[in-house]
Design a protein around this motif. Sequence first.
Motif, mmCIF file in Angstrom:
data_model
loop_
_atom_site.group_PDB
_atom_site.id
_atom_site.type_symbol
_atom_site.label_atom_id
_atom_site.label_comp_id
_atom_site.label_asym_id
_atom_site.label_seq_id
_atom_site.Cartn_x
_atom_site.Cartn_y
_atom_site.Cartn_z
ATOM 1 N N ILE C 33 16.723 -45.417 67.690
ATOM 2 C CA ILE C 33 17.409 -46.511 68.403
ATOM 3 C C ILE C 33 16.961 -47.869 67.851
ATOM 4 O O ILE C 33 17.783 -48.761 67.608
ATOM 5 N N THR C 68 15.564 -50.636 76.950
ATOM 6 C CA THR C 68 16.411 -49.435 76.900
ATOM 7 C C THR C 68 15.548 -48.246 77.286
ATOM 8 O O THR C 68 14.350 -48.203 76.962
ATOM 9 N N TRP C 70 15.161 -44.004 77.573
ATOM 10 C CA TRP C 70 15.562 -42.613 77.369
ATOM 11 C C TRP C 70 14.470 -41.704 77.924
ATOM 12 O O TRP C 70 13.309 -41.774 77.509
ATOM 13 N N LEU C 99 20.011 -44.607 79.248
ATOM 14 C CA LEU C 99 20.718 -43.750 78.309
ATOM 15 C C LEU C 99 20.745 -42.296 78.772
ATOM 16 O O LEU C 99 19.714 -41.754 79.213
ATOM 17 N N HIS C 100 21.923 -41.685 78.676
ATOM 18 C CA HIS C 100 22.108 -40.246 78.839
ATOM 19 C C HIS C 100 21.320 -39.667 80.032
ATOM 20 O O HIS C 100 21.581 -40.067 81.166
ATOM 21 N N TYR C 193 24.685 -48.308 82.112
ATOM 22 C CA TYR C 193 24.461 -46.882 81.902
ATOM 23 C C TYR C 193 25.401 -46.424 80.807
ATOM 24 O O TYR C 193 26.621 -46.653 80.881
ATOM 25 N N PHE C 194 24.835 -45.744 79.801
ATOM 26 C CA PHE C 194 25.659 -45.256 78.688
ATOM 27 C C PHE C 194 25.328 -43.784 78.459
ATOM 28 O O PHE C 194 24.192 -43.412 78.174
ATOM 29 N N GLY C 197 23.992 -39.229 74.019
ATOM 30 C CA GLY C 197 22.628 -39.276 73.529
ATOM 31 C C GLY C 197 21.749 -38.068 73.743
ATOM 32 O O GLY C 197 20.540 -38.223 73.908
ATOM 33 N N TYR C 204 22.377 -41.081 68.172
ATOM 34 C CA TYR C 204 21.927 -42.472 68.010
ATOM 35 C C TYR C 204 21.939 -42.928 66.549
ATOM 36 O O TYR C 204 21.423 -43.990 66.222
ATOM 37 N N LEU C 213 25.405 -50.008 71.631
ATOM 38 C CA LEU C 213 24.056 -50.360 72.090
ATOM 39 C C LEU C 213 23.738 -51.827 71.800
ATOM 40 O O LEU C 213 23.215 -52.540 72.664
#
Lengths: 240, 240, 240, 240
Positions: C33, C68, C70, C99-100, C193-194, C197, C204, C213
């Motif tokens: 990322i 960010t 994860w 993320l995810h 929120y995305f 991933g 990514y 992103l």
Amino acid sequence: MAAIRVTVWNEFRHEKKHDAVKKVYPDGIHAAIAEGLKPGGFEIRTATLDEPEHGLTDDVLASTDVLTWWGHMAHGDVSDDVVAKVCARVLEGMGLITLHSGHYSKPFRKLMGTTCSLKWREAAEKERLWVVEPSHPIVEGIDEYIELEHTEMYGEFFDIPEPDELVFVSWFPGGEVFRSGCCFKRGQGRVFYFRPGHETFPIYRDENIVRVLANAVRWAAPVERPKLAFGNRKPLEKLG
Amino acid sequence: MAAIRVTVWNEFRHEKKHDAVKKVYPDGIHAAIAEGLKPGGFEIRTATLDEPEHGLTDDVLASTDVLTWWGHMAHGDVSDDVVAKVCARVLEGMGLITLHSGHYSKPFRKLMGTTCSLKWREAAEKERLWVVEPSHPIVEGIDEYIELEHTEMYGEFFDIPEPDELVFVSWFPGGEVFRSGCCFKRGQGRVFYFRPGHETFPIYRDENIVRVLANAVRWAAPVERPKLAFGNRKPLEKLG
Amino acid sequence: MAAIRVTVWNEFRHEKKHDAVKKVYPDGIHAAIAEGLKPGGFEIRTATLDEPEHGLTDDVLASTDVLTWWGHMAHGDVSDDVVAKVCARVLEGMGLITLHSGHYSKPFRKLMGTTCSLKWREAAEKERLWVVEPSHPIVEGIDEYIELEHTEMYGEFFDIPEPDELVFVSWFPGGEVFRSGCCFKRGQGRVFYFRPGHETFPIYRDENIVRVLANAVRWAAPVERPKLAFGNRKPLEKLG
Amino acid sequence: MAAIRVTVWNEFRHEKKHDAVKKVYPDGIHAAIAEGLKPGGFEIRTATLDEPEHGLTDDVLASTDVLTWWGHMAHGDVSDDVVAKVCARVLEGMGLITLHSGHYSKPFRKLMGTTCSLKWREAAEKERLWVVEPSHPIVEGIDEYIELEHTEMYGEFFDIPEPDELVFVSWFPGGEVFRSGCCFKRGQGRVFYFRPGHETFPIYRDENIVRVLANAVRWAAPVERPKLAFGNRKPLEKLG
């Protein structure tokens, strides 16, 4: 509480011209919708394009709480005068339920202020409408999704303002999604756009679709309040 | 990154007819707005009602990223043809910043789909605009409220669709409130309605108002993307 | 304008334990990322779960504009103390990009107030993310959809509050849809929120995902304003 | 249709400790609210902080459709265990109506994910609540505004997520505005925050306030639907 007064409006042209449509809706799409709404305890009448003033006289509009609208091949034949009256009544409180190809109808486009364009395909595809707003009265009695075996596809981008409430999102096997149940508030009135309903499929006889329509009528019915007031005003408090 | 191209549109009638207005804005409201935006690094031009095509030719519109609009006494003199082009450009991506009495302008009403009516009073009242969306780029550099000593009052109910983002709510001493900074998204474009700006007060020289305008231009500027696409489509996936 | 300071946080456990993941992300998801964001001109650092205070000390948080996040297998190992600090910083203005599988992370759930549950399936399915808000800076440079060949499926109902802006809706071949790009404003801060991933797919490194992103970092970066103020207040006007 | 089952919860401490409050609400704020709701045809019971489990046992919560919440001086005495159960029930469908100083109650803050802070002043000021969403069932029977002669002031910025629907905006003579009627949807449930109701003023005997409360109970009542479903899922369509 008085019964909600519903006027079911239909273009009623396909059913006269195309045998495939006549077979599905021999008395017109409006008759099927009216029949589906009957158990809801509403006071229902119908109106169609080829009646004088399209069946939407001042009296009819004034005594309509919720208007449902189905049109497709003859949007251009709807008089601008009637369109103006319909929109004015919505801003005054009348609910409007715009169905399927009605996305391109004059009253809906005028109330949205956008093109209301979309992508489409006639391939008798399956549609699965997922509920994304589960607390909403429009999905009372509805499971996590509604499935329809054969539909016309509509795909994003759907050029509408961001819905005030997004209730359904549709999945199609061809790879598209669609915001298929959209609530809008305009003035003192409410608008619900509901995607399903192509003229060659008996969608308005599906029990889930009929249930959503009845729920939507209740959601869109006007609340009792004084008329909206505008214009020059004296101060409510003493100015210094 | 290329500079954002701003066209500042003004009706430019009050300034010619009324001495009180001429005194506040001797070169027109557009000149004051353009001057206020200058430090923002934008590419700025102006256009006014009495120019041919109101100064909004196809070329001008095509090369405008953000259009600001001030009008009041002559909304009816704006040609429907130009209005249609302005609205089409907004749906294509051009930002539109509608100022004060522009709430009643044709392009704003057409894009909103409602009457855009409100209550009003000319009593040179104070206005205090409270920030209710503090993460928004439009309030960069702005304190918890903006105060203006003398304004025309606008009061609720303001007949607009529910704003997609509500940034400012105004307080007036006479007892009213107003949603005075409202963001809307329409198609690929963005609209910001900003209430302050009566022609008899030097509001467009206020440093906070000027700051909001510059912020709004940046917020409303189009993003680079392909044009919106609509119409009949082949499936993206193999249908069963 | 100073560069936006981004902290890329990663649980960084899968990459050490599972060969399949290590193969895709040998230096960790955070490294990928961070590399993807580099051309954006941001000031980037990384932080991971097993560092002291998870790498999110007071100093790091205070100097982070956008964080960010994860995480997947070890949400429960994140200390409540750090979670409280992260959420407080968001309300103060720090952007958060979740993320995810981070949908189930503690900071996201705390900021949403809901379970953030969903449906899921690991079948290496295709995902097609449709843009439904085409004027949004998060989709700058993005076509009408993004396609990913192999993903974990997430399906509705996704138990989040109604997004303040809904940017992407995903289609999956198994029959589901998902609100996969969701904007939220909380206090003076912003949350995106995305969905894409999963740790076993090189998502990514996809140029569209990387672009989203970077766009999201810019959208979520704080605006410069005074701190939010609360508590007892004297009247601003003379009370009668 | 079965009657909506309402549980009126009250902290019930002020009324025992402070004579000024006892005079206004001799049997407690809950008794006044319950009395006001009686004509609505609801099935009503009350519960208070100092009962075992604060009167909110599993049985009570399971059989409550809508919970109204008034608290002020003892938010910290509400057990986290009960708070967790209340929030879980909201996500399952129970309506929650949070009143006045309840903005700082644990269940409301947990469901919002923000601080829910605001500005305030006790000066027995007038409040005028303007209707800004005139099609909403919560304002059925309400004129363009509600006026209350003596209230505690609450001012912006109110640190809540953007309301899903904003129904009332308040004006105060001291110069502040406030989003005073706010609708939120969370999971399968609904939350209404309603500002008026300070313990030293007989606000819950005002006929307009009582009307709004009854309307809000109807709006927040759960719709009948299957429980929300989450977790691992097989594909609904054959994967290629």
